[in-house]
Design a protein around this motif. Structure first.
Motif: not given
Length: 306
Positions: A162-190
């Motif tokens: 994909g392009f450009p950089e995405p936004k990643v969101q998690w849902s736990v038990n159908k509720e949008l996760l608000q605590n970003s400290r629980r998420v670690n996102t890494i991007l790489n380019r081909d």
């Protein structure tokens, strides 16, 4: 002064959004048509017109001179990828067809028109082309081992291309996760400049849990959401050994094996006894009886002679 800076920043942001909204979006690897038209009621003679497409950096994208394509001055990155609609030129359709779109095609394009007998050429259109890549459907993987209550587990979400950089969101038990400290996102380019994203979510499990991952592409206004995966928690006491139900099954199987073994032994003993009773007996000869037989014959003869 700070108020002025904030107002200026807001104005620039609005201008950037307005420019993006006026841009034509093209997908990597696909074909795009960049529009350009001349308002005319008469039919144009192609041998009388010239069309030149250029980038905002003054690179020649495509040239059409008096009835035929002119390739000599075309920029190398566009060779073999551009085309005008020849059957539409006489009606004033000067649009450009650009194939195999890549990230390097991002930018501004101008369409210039000149007609024989006119002193100068005219710029008919100026178009912004922005390039985007569609992300693959996200795939979420959870822990391979059982999930136990009050334990932390990781869920991994992956999406590519994909392009450009995405936004990643998690849902736990159908509720949008608000605590970003629980998420670690890494991007790489081909090699094509496209992004792949790997996002890891850490969850403290307190009950049955289900998770989904959404990858959003703002440029395409597109959201891709993974399939929902479910995990049922297990009691902690089951982690140190076999569960109660499994133990019962193991005991029953062991008892059954013993009974079958005893049955086999009984059958073998009975068969052995049966063979022993069916074996034929050999007559036993008494040696004393054999020695007395001639003596009895001699006595019989003596009695007859007397």
């Amino acid at each position: 002064m700070s108020h002025f800076c904030r107002e200026l920043s807001l104005l620039l942001l609005l201008l950037a959004h307005a420019q993006a909204d006026n841009c034509l979006t093209a997908i990597v690897g696909e074909t795009v048509q960049i529009p350009c038209s001349l308002n005319t009621e008469e039919s144009l003679k192609t041998e009388d017109i010239s069309v030149e497409w250029k980038t905002s950096e003054d690179l020649i994208v495509h040239s059409f001179v008096k009835g035929q394509d002119y390739w000599t001055n075309q920029a190398p990155q566009f060779k073999g990828r551009t085309q005008l609609f020849s059957s539409e030129l006489s009606r004033g359709n000067l649009s450009l067809r650009l194939s195999s779109v890549s990230l390097t095609d991002d930018g501004g394009y101008t369409c210039n028109y000149h007609r024989s007998g006119e002193p100068t050429s005219r710029q008919l259109s100026q178009m912004c082309l922005q390039i985007a890549g569609r992300y693959s459907l996200p795939v979420v993987q959870g822990p391979a081992s059982p999930v136990f209550k009050d334990h932390e587990v990781n869920f991994t979400c992956k999406s590519t291309g994909g392009f450009p950089e995405p936004k990643v969101q998690w849902s736990v038990n159908k509720e949008l996760l608000q605590n970003s400290r629980r998420v670690n996102t890494i991007l790489n380019r081909d090699s094509r400049g496209l992004y792949s994203v790997t996002s890891v979510l850490t969850v403290n499990v307190t009950g049955d849990v289900s998770v989904t991952c959404t990858v959003e592409n703002d440029r395409l206004r597109e959201k891709m959401t993974s399939a929902e995966i479910h995990y049922l928690i297990k009691a902690e006491k089951e982690s140190n050994g076999v569960s109660g139900g499994t133990k019962v099954v193991v005991v029953l199987v062991a008892v059954l094996v013993v009974l079958v073994g005893l049955l086999i032994v009984v059958i073998m003993v009975l068969k052995r006894r049966k063979r022993k009773h069916q074996r034929p007996r050999t007559p036993v000869t008494n040696k004393d009886e054999e020695s007395e037989a001639p003596l009895q014959q001699t006595q019989t003869r003596t009695t007859l002679n007397s």
